[in-house]
Design an enzyme around this catalytic site. Sequence first.
Site, short mmCIF file in Angstrom:
data_model
loop_
_atom_site.label_atom_id
_atom_site.label_comp_id
_atom_site.label_asym_id
_atom_site.label_seq_id
_atom_site.Cartn_x
_atom_site.Cartn_y
_atom_site.Cartn_z
N TYR A 4 7.66 4.62 7.17
CA TYR A 4 8.69 5.53 6.67
C TYR A 4 9.61 6.03 7.78
O TYR A 4 10.25 7.07 7.62
CB TYR A 4 8.04 6.71 5.94
N HIS A 19 5.75 3.61 -4.89
CA HIS A 19 6.89 3.42 -3.99
C HIS A 19 7.51 2.08 -4.37
O HIS A 19 6.80 1.16 -4.77
CB HIS A 19 6.41 3.35 -2.53
N ASN A 25 4.03 10.75 -6.76
CA ASN A 25 4.73 10.17 -7.91
C ASN A 25 4.28 8.74 -8.19
O ASN A 25 5.04 7.93 -8.70
CB ASN A 25 6.25 10.27 -7.73
N LYS A 52 0.56 4.46 -4.74
CA LYS A 52 0.25 5.48 -3.74
C LYS A 52 -1.16 6.05 -3.95
O LYS A 52 -1.80 5.76 -4.97
CB LYS A 52 1.29 6.60 -3.84
N GLU A 100 9.80 -4.23 4.39
CA GLU A 100 8.59 -3.64 3.84
C GLU A 100 7.53 -4.69 3.51
O GLU A 100 6.33 -4.46 3.74
CB GLU A 100 8.94 -2.79 2.61
#
Length: 137
Positions: free
Chosen positions: A49, A115, A112, A9, A126
């Site tokens: 998303y 993904h 975080n 990310k 994805e």
Amino acid sequence: MERTLSIVKPDGVKKNIIGQVISRFEAAGLKVTGLKMVRLTKAEAERFYAVHKERPFFGSLTEFMSSGPVVPMVISGGDAVKKVRDIMGATDFKKAAPGTIRKDFADSIEANIVHGSDAAETAAFEIAYFFNALETF
């Protein structure tokens, strides 16, 4: 051979730890079989998303994911979905096991670092979102 998608990310790219993320997957016997750096628009992040559209964090997540470059990668190997998720650690870095990517590097639930697809079916969607057939092997 199972395939899954992981994304470093924007916070992981900014922290310059792309190589450290990849090395953890490789150390677990997984192979990177597709890799690129892209910058998602807000609309592209929203499409990616879309499954979370009704969730309260959708707006902030898609804003964050379009705030800087990301590194999507196809990871291949036996039981790849589970292995990648175990290496990443719990979404909430405070609950992640020691030695996981999120425990070691994350700053928040949203920022975080990584993904990862949650199932083989999700991984198929994805992977196709980011890669065409000529870009993975």
